[in-house]
Design an enzyme around this catalytic site. Structure first.
Site, PDB file in Angstrom:
ATOM      1  N   ARG A 111       9.844  68.462 -41.151  1.00 37.88           N
ATOM      2  CA  ARG A 111      10.436  67.245 -41.698  1.00 37.88           C
ATOM      3  C   ARG A 111      11.929  67.279 -41.389  1.00 37.88           C
ATOM      4  NH1 ARG A 111       6.171  65.130 -41.763  1.00 37.88           N
ATOM      5  NH2 ARG A 111       5.020  64.281 -43.528  1.00 37.88           N
ATOM      6  N   GLU A 168      14.362  58.071 -40.527  1.00 42.14           N
ATOM      7  CA  GLU A 168      13.408  57.576 -39.532  1.00 42.14           C
ATOM      8  C   GLU A 168      13.099  56.115 -39.805  1.00 42.14           C
ATOM      9  OE1 GLU A 168       9.992  60.162 -39.365  1.00 42.14           O
ATOM     10  OE2 GLU A 168      11.228  61.935 -39.066  1.00 42.14           O
ATOM     11  N   HIS A 172       8.502  60.856 -34.056  1.00 42.21           N
ATOM     12  CA  HIS A 172       7.532  61.384 -35.025  1.00 42.21           C
ATOM     13  C   HIS A 172       6.091  61.192 -34.502  1.00 42.21           C
ATOM     14  CE1 HIS A 172       7.066  62.336 -39.578  1.00 42.21           C
ATOM     15  NE2 HIS A 172       5.980  62.735 -38.933  1.00 42.21           N
TER      16      HIS A 172
END
Ligand SMILES: NC(=O)c1ccc[n+]([C@@H]2O[C@H](COP(=O)([O-])OP(=O)(O)OC[C@H]3O[C@@H](n4cnc5c(N)ncnc54)[C@H](O)[C@@H]3O)[C@@H](O)[C@H]2O)c1
Ligand SMILES: O=C(O)[C@H](O)CO
Length: 324
Positions: A237, A266, A285
């Site tokens: 993360r 993000e 991601h």
């Protein structure tokens, strides 16, 4: 009567049909404040929710007093307030295992792309810069036989260790909350403390969950301890790394490169300094983003919700204590 559920992610048609067979489904396009207000009645009667992303905290749970189960299409669940779920007796289901190998593939891709500058040199070819035999300014660094450090030796860390050990003859070092016997036996992985991991790894790969303990675990001091010219990979993360400290370490040459699938914010803001650095490979991601794996995650999330609301929960539960 079928239990009511709120679905906040689009599912493949066959999985939506399966969900509809078990539940009265209200489909919404995300857990936005507007949707929480617009679909207040659906949340008020919902016994289950299923989706990905968005915060599930006490204020959302207050709007869903009948909620018994939440099913996330992800293995990570840092966007859930698990304490608040526990207090209300809500089961949290997630999708470990199905994505493990795919995420390990992504991490290995980041290792290779960062070390060999794959993205950067491919862009130079497209820009017409390959006019004669290439010289050292196009060279990268070797991956095979280098030391791979894994921070977070869980399911994904283990799958990465397998690739690095058998595929690339890399000695494996790792740090986690406890020793991982399988990693030690199968891949000769050596447990060490964080400082040793930082000092000795040629490639430091992070596959940690985001928790209070891991938030900014890698900051300025830790980056300064890393081997000069090391490569940092993060697919856990974003907030595990202090991004400003990372940018500084990439700029001053402490690190050779970074391969990042996750970020503090993000989507990554387009004006992020990270995007200006040639030694950064930035992915959106995509750790688990293959057709097969994303389908498998959605399928598992649907089965998890069916088990939680109408069957027996025997796997994929984050807070099994709620069931007792
Ligand atoms: N980039 C992506 O698309 C993507 C995809 C899947 C998972 N992830 C992330 O990867 C994480 C790991 O997934 P997993 O299935 O391997 O989980 P896991 O629970 O199997 O492994 C987590 C590992 O981290 C270790 N750990 C936790 N806190 C620690 C700490 N403070 N210090 C040292 N080690 C610590 C644990 O001991 C364990 O070894 C997920 O929580 C998620 O955040 C990202
Ligand atoms: O945790 C996960 O499963 C991935 O990061 C997707 O969110």
């Amino acid at each position: 009567m079928k239990p009511s559920v709120v679905l906040y992610k689009t599912l493949p048609d066959d999985l939506r049909t399966r969900l509809d067979a078990h539940f009265n489904v209200t489909a919404i396009d995300g857990l936005t404040p507007e949707n929480l207000e617009k679909y207040a009645d659906a949340f008020r009667s919902a016994e289950g929710i299923l989706g990905a992303g968005g915060k599930v905290d006490a204020s959302l749970l207050d709007k869903a007093p009948k909620l018994r189960a939440a099913s996330t299409v992800s293995v990570g669940y840092d966007n859930f307030d698990v304490e608040a779920l526990n207090q209300r007796g809500v089961i949290l289901m997630h999708t470990p295992t199905v994505l493990t190998e795919t995420v390990a593939d992504t991490m290995m891709a980041l290792v290779l792309a960062s070390a060999r500058r794959v993205v950067e040199v491919a862009e130079r070819v497209k820009a017409g810069e390959w006019q004669r035999s290439i010289g050292p300014d196009w060279f990268g660094i070797d991956v095979h036989h280098k030391k791979l450090g894994i921070l977070g030796m869980g399911r994904i860390g283990l799958a990465l260790a397998q690739r690095a050990h058998f595929g690339f003859s890399m000695p494996i070092l790792y740090n986690a909350r406890k020793h991982h016997e399988e990693a030690e036996q199968r891949f000769d992985a050596q447990y060490c403390d964080l400082d040793t991991l930082l000092k000795e790894s040629d490639f430091l790969c992070i596959s940690l969950p985001l928790t209070e303990q891991t938030h900014h675990l890698i900051g300025r001091q830790q980056l300064a301890k890393m081997k000069p010219g090391a490569v940092l990979i993060n697919a856990g993360r974003g907030p595990v790394i202090d991004e400003q400290a990372l940018i500084a370490a990439l700029k001053d040459g402490t690190l050779h490169a970074a391969g990042l699938d996750v970020f503090e914010q993000e989507p990554l803001p387009v004006d992020s300094e990270l995007l200006k650095l040639p030694n950064v490979v930035a992915l959106p991601h995509i750790g688990s983003a293959t057709h097969e794996t994303r389908y498998g995650m959605a399928r598992d999330a649907v089965e998890n919700l069916i088990a939680a609301l109408t069957g027996t929960v025997d796997k994929n539960c984050v807070n099994p204590q709620v069931l007792r």
